[in-house]
Design a protein around this motif. Structure first.
Motif, PDB file in Angstrom:
ATOM      1  N   ILE A 181      -2.722 -15.086  42.626  1.00  0.00           N
ATOM      2  CA  ILE A 181      -2.387 -16.346  41.951  1.00  0.00           C
ATOM      3  C   ILE A 181      -2.038 -16.107  40.484  1.00  0.00           C
ATOM      4  CG2 ILE A 181      -4.712 -17.123  41.254  1.00  0.00           C
ATOM      5  CD1 ILE A 181      -1.927 -19.323  42.716  1.00  0.00           C
ATOM      6  N   GLU A 182      -2.642 -15.083  39.906  1.00  0.00           N
ATOM      7  CA  GLU A 182      -2.348 -14.822  38.502  1.00  0.00           C
ATOM      8  C   GLU A 182      -0.873 -14.430  38.314  1.00  0.00           C
ATOM      9  OE1 GLU A 182      -4.989 -12.100  36.392  1.00  0.00           O
ATOM     10  OE2 GLU A 182      -4.548 -13.318  34.618  1.00  0.00           O
ATOM     11  N   LYS A 183      -0.380 -13.607  39.245  1.00  0.00           N
ATOM     12  CA  LYS A 183       1.035 -13.210  39.184  1.00  0.00           C
ATOM     13  C   LYS A 183       1.950 -14.440  39.326  1.00  0.00           C
ATOM     14  CE  LYS A 183       0.849  -8.487  40.995  1.00  0.00           C
ATOM     15  NZ  LYS A 183      -0.279  -8.143  41.851  1.00  0.00           N
ATOM     16  N   ILE A 184       1.592 -15.317  40.252  1.00  0.00           N
ATOM     17  CA  ILE A 184       2.440 -16.482  40.509  1.00  0.00           C
ATOM     18  C   ILE A 184       2.398 -17.437  39.305  1.00  0.00           C
ATOM     19  CG2 ILE A 184       2.857 -18.430  42.070  1.00  0.00           C
ATOM     20  CD1 ILE A 184       1.473 -16.704  44.262  1.00  0.00           C
ATOM     21  N   ALA A 185       1.195 -17.657  38.768  1.00  0.00           N
ATOM     22  CA  ALA A 185       1.054 -18.554  37.618  1.00  0.00           C
ATOM     23  C   ALA A 185       1.886 -18.051  36.434  1.00  0.00           C
ATOM     24  CB  ALA A 185      -0.422 -18.668  37.228  1.00  0.00           C
ATOM     25  N   GLU A 186       1.804 -16.738  36.179  1.00  0.00           N
ATOM     26  CA  GLU A 186       2.564 -16.165  35.056  1.00  0.00           C
ATOM     27  C   GLU A 186       4.056 -16.423  35.205  1.00  0.00           C
ATOM     28  OE1 GLU A 186       1.367 -12.061  34.867  1.00  0.00           O
ATOM     29  OE2 GLU A 186      -0.579 -12.594  33.971  1.00  0.00           O
ATOM     30  N   SER A 187       4.536 -16.334  36.434  1.00  0.00           N
ATOM     31  CA  SER A 187       5.975 -16.538  36.649  1.00  0.00           C
ATOM     32  C   SER A 187       6.372 -18.003  36.423  1.00  0.00           C
ATOM     33  CB  SER A 187       6.378 -16.079  38.053  1.00  0.00           C
ATOM     34  OG  SER A 187       6.017 -17.060  38.997  1.00  0.00           O
ATOM     35  N   CYS A 188       5.380 -18.898  36.363  1.00  0.00           N
ATOM     36  CA  CYS A 188       5.663 -20.324  36.153  1.00  0.00           C
ATOM     37  C   CYS A 188       5.321 -20.766  34.729  1.00  0.00           C
ATOM     38  CB  CYS A 188       4.850 -21.168  37.128  1.00  0.00           C
ATOM     39  SG  CYS A 188       5.139 -20.781  38.838  1.00  0.00           S
ATOM     40  N   GLY A 189       5.074 -19.831  33.831  1.00  0.00           N
ATOM     41  CA  GLY A 189       4.777 -20.199  32.440  1.00  0.00           C
ATOM     42  C   GLY A 189       3.348 -20.685  32.242  1.00  0.00           C
ATOM     43  N   LEU A 190       2.428 -20.190  33.098  1.00  0.00           N
ATOM     44  CA  LEU A 190       1.021 -20.582  32.996  1.00  0.00           C
ATOM     45  C   LEU A 190       0.150 -19.337  32.893  1.00  0.00           C
ATOM     46  CD1 LEU A 190       1.088 -23.271  35.828  1.00  0.00           C
ATOM     47  CD2 LEU A 190       0.708 -23.774  33.407  1.00  0.00           C
ATOM     48  N   LYS A 191      -1.041 -19.486  32.279  1.00  0.00           N
ATOM     49  CA  LYS A 191      -1.975 -18.360  32.225  1.00  0.00           C
ATOM     50  C   LYS A 191      -3.354 -18.801  32.708  1.00  0.00           C
ATOM     51  CE  LYS A 191      -2.916 -19.237  27.308  1.00  0.00           C
ATOM     52  NZ  LYS A 191      -2.761 -18.776  25.928  1.00  0.00           N
ATOM     53  N   VAL A 192      -4.101 -17.840  33.253  1.00  0.00           N
ATOM     54  CA  VAL A 192      -5.462 -18.130  33.722  1.00  0.00           C
ATOM     55  C   VAL A 192      -6.384 -18.055  32.515  1.00  0.00           C
ATOM     56  CG1 VAL A 192      -7.320 -17.434  35.282  1.00  0.00           C
ATOM     57  CG2 VAL A 192      -4.939 -17.013  35.938  1.00  0.00           C
ATOM     58  N   ILE A 193      -7.150 -19.115  32.257  1.00  0.00           N
ATOM     59  CA  ILE A 193      -8.027 -19.096  31.081  1.00  0.00           C
ATOM     60  C   ILE A 193      -9.506 -19.087  31.440  1.00  0.00           C
ATOM     61  CG2 ILE A 193      -6.341 -20.088  29.479  1.00  0.00           C
ATOM     62  CD1 ILE A 193      -7.821 -22.808  29.873  1.00  0.00           C
ATOM     63  N   GLU A 194      -9.829 -19.478  32.681  1.00  0.00           N
ATOM     64  CA  GLU A 194     -11.242 -19.510  33.055  1.00  0.00           C
ATOM     65  C   GLU A 194     -11.393 -19.525  34.573  1.00  0.00           C
ATOM     66  OE1 GLU A 194     -13.392 -22.342  30.640  1.00  0.00           O
ATOM     67  OE2 GLU A 194     -15.200 -22.107  31.880  1.00  0.00           O
ATOM     68  N   MET A 195     -12.542 -19.028  35.050  1.00  0.00           N
ATOM     69  CA  MET A 195     -12.810 -18.994  36.487  1.00  0.00           C
ATOM     70  C   MET A 195     -14.252 -19.407  36.745  1.00  0.00           C
ATOM     71  SD  MET A 195     -10.187 -17.664  38.131  1.00  0.00           S
ATOM     72  CE  MET A 195     -11.020 -17.455  39.702  1.00  0.00           C
ATOM     73  N   GLU A 196     -14.478 -20.003  37.902  1.00  0.00           N
ATOM     74  CA  GLU A 196     -15.854 -20.265  38.338  1.00  0.00           C
ATOM     75  C   GLU A 196     -15.932 -20.009  39.838  1.00  0.00           C
ATOM     76  OE1 GLU A 196     -17.593 -24.280  37.387  1.00  0.00           O
ATOM     77  OE2 GLU A 196     -15.987 -24.208  35.906  1.00  0.00           O
ATOM     78  N   SER A 197     -17.091 -19.569  40.305  1.00  0.00           N
ATOM     79  CA  SER A 197     -17.313 -19.452  41.750  1.00  0.00           C
ATOM     80  C   SER A 197     -17.995 -20.711  42.248  1.00  0.00           C
ATOM     81  CB  SER A 197     -18.243 -18.278  42.046  1.00  0.00           C
ATOM     82  OG  SER A 197     -17.541 -17.098  41.935  1.00  0.00           O
ATOM     83  N   LEU A 198     -17.599 -21.177  43.424  1.00  0.00           N
ATOM     84  CA  LEU A 198     -18.212 -22.360  44.021  1.00  0.00           C
ATOM     85  C   LEU A 198     -18.661 -22.017  45.434  1.00  0.00           C
ATOM     86  CD1 LEU A 198     -15.369 -24.893  43.136  1.00  0.00           C
ATOM     87  CD2 LEU A 198     -17.508 -24.608  41.883  1.00  0.00           C
ATOM     88  N   ASN A 199     -19.634 -22.787  45.935  1.00  0.00           N
ATOM     89  CA  ASN A 199     -20.067 -22.510  47.306  1.00  0.00           C
ATOM     90  C   ASN A 199     -19.378 -23.376  48.349  1.00  0.00           C
ATOM     91  OD1 ASN A 199     -21.764 -20.325  47.048  1.00  0.00           O
ATOM     92  ND2 ASN A 199     -23.375 -21.619  46.175  1.00  0.00           N
ATOM     93  N   THR A 200     -18.421 -24.208  47.932  1.00  0.00           N
ATOM     94  CA  THR A 200     -17.755 -25.081  48.891  1.00  0.00           C
ATOM     95  C   THR A 200     -16.841 -24.284  49.820  1.00  0.00           C
ATOM     96  OG1 THR A 200     -16.076 -25.464  47.221  1.00  0.00           O
ATOM     97  CG2 THR A 200     -17.771 -27.123  47.429  1.00  0.00           C
TER      98      THR A 200
END
Ligand SMILES: [Zn+2]
Length: 408
Positions: free
Chosen positions: A227-246
């Motif tokens: 997803i990071e590669k795809i986001a970068e190609s769309c002019g977006l960057k990953v700034i934070e992550m969290e793990s969830l149990n859902t």
């Protein structure tokens, strides 16, 4: 077939689940007399960008224009999850108030936005499915009945709408064109806005053998690496992550415009390291999953057959889409599972696709007193067994098949 993101020719089959009907194509009684369409359900891994994906055999408009029967609000713990996110995370984190704009893409029946509205924060839902959009409007939520993407985002901006934050829960995997979709967020966000996504984490799918989360409407199986590669190609960057149990293990991912002032939190790199440690940047990681599926298949079907030989009555509870992948891959029909109950009146009286197991009102459990209740939606096992605790009066056993066969 080419990768839907990087266009590399796909060579690695992650798993092959045979031919299956679309998992949300519940059948009316009259439809049982007609032919049922099955599509191949084969999952590929791209050795360049590591996006795991199925081929798109049906256009997503076909799938979702059919009376789509999933209403998020029927799962209590799910609505609680939404309330927690809105009140404990989104509002304080993004300092939302009456001058903000919160947009949810795939707003469903208003399960999440009702909590935004209750806190007097302006919001807008995007929801292409008429029946769920109508349910959201009944809660007083403004809904645009459109598919979200680059074009519709531009249209909304023209109307003067831009978001301080957006939310999309379990949507990314269902989008055929990820680049068009993510570009839409790049456009709809205010310059310092944050787009938030909850996605089942592909690492957990592999570790826990959750092959029942694979179905035709679910096009992509996403890791942070991909997803990071795809986001970068769309002019977006990953700034934070969290793990969830859902959903057996999800990730909440925060994206901002590349040129925004947001800096990358170190938890993004910690998350990335988990994936690298597991080997998700090497194609070998994606090559042995079929053996794990076959183990679950054999254990589940042998269990059902043994119990049937003993004359047991077997029911199921919760006609979720994910159950259909398991039942159809295993070839289970109504001779092994007598009936399935579901709380949603939209499903009662219909039949599961492929297996043709009848869907009944939950009262059927009390009336027919099954010896065994199989729960396809293992992710809400505790909530369902609590609801059905009365069945312990006649010593019912609750059973799940994932991540391994378990009776309680
Ligand atoms: Zn690729």
């Amino acid at each position: 077939m080419k990768c839907r993101f990087c266009k590399t020719e796909l060579e690695t089959v992650f798993c092959d689940l045979g031919h299956q009907p679309p998992s949300n194509s519940y059948l009316k009684p009259a439809e049982l007399k007609e032919a049922e369409v099955f599509y191949p359900l084969k999952v590929w891994a791209c050795h360049e960008c590591f996006l795991v994906q199925i081929d798109e055999f049906k256009s997503h408009k076909d799938i979702f224009s059919k009376d789509y029967a999933y209403f998020s609000s029927y799962i209590k713990s799910w609505v609680e999850h939404a309330k927690n996110y809105v009140e404990k995370t989104a509002i304080p984190k993004f300092e939302l108030d009456k001058n903000s704009m919160f947009i949810e893409v795939a707003a469903n029946d208003g399960w999440l936005l009702q909590h935004v509205k209750a806190n007097d924060i302006p919001c807008l839902g995007i929801e292409p499915t008429a029946s769920t959009a109508a349910a959201a409007r009944e809660k007083g939520i403004e809904i645009k009945e459109i598919f979200f993407g680059e074009e519709t985002a531009k249209q909304l901006v023209k109307e003067g709408i831009q978001a301080d934050t957006t939310m999309a829960v379990n949507v990314l995997g269902h989008v055929p064109d990820l680049v068009d979709f993510l570009t839409g967020f790049q456009i709809i966000l205010k310059p310092e806005g944050v787009a938030v996504f909850e996605i089942p984490h592909f690492l957990r799918l592999v570790q826990d053998n959750l092959f029942d989360t694979i179905y035709h409407e679910h096009f992509s199986y996403i890791s942070l690496i991909s997803i990071e590669k795809i986001a970068e190609s769309c002019g977006l960057k990953v700034i934070e992550m969290e793990s969830l149990n859902t959903h057996g293990g999800s990730m909440r991912i925060y994206l901002a415009r590349t040129e925004s002032k947001h800096v990358r939190n170190q938890n993004v790199d910690q998350f990335l390291q988990l994936e690298l440690d597991a080997g998700m940047d090497k194609i070998e990681f994606y090559q042995n999953f079929q053996d794990n599926i076959n183990k679950i298949h054999i254990n589940f079907v042998s269990y059902l057959i043994e119990q049937k030989k003993l004359g047991k009555k077997i029911a199921a509870y919760g006609a979720a889409a994910k159950g259909n992948t398991l039942l159809n891959y295993c070839g289970v029909k109504s001779n092994l599972i007598d009936f399935i109950c579901d709380i949603s009146p939209h499903k009662q009286g219909m039949f599961l696709p492929g297996s043709h197991i009848p869907i009944l009102h939950p009262d059927a459990i009390k009336e027919q007193k099954p010896d065994i209740i199989f729960i396809p939606a293992w992710n809400v096992f505790d909530e369902i067994t609590k609801q059905l605790s009365f069945a312990k009066e006649w010593d019912t056993k609750f059973v799940v098949a994932m991540p391994e066969l378990r009776e309680s």
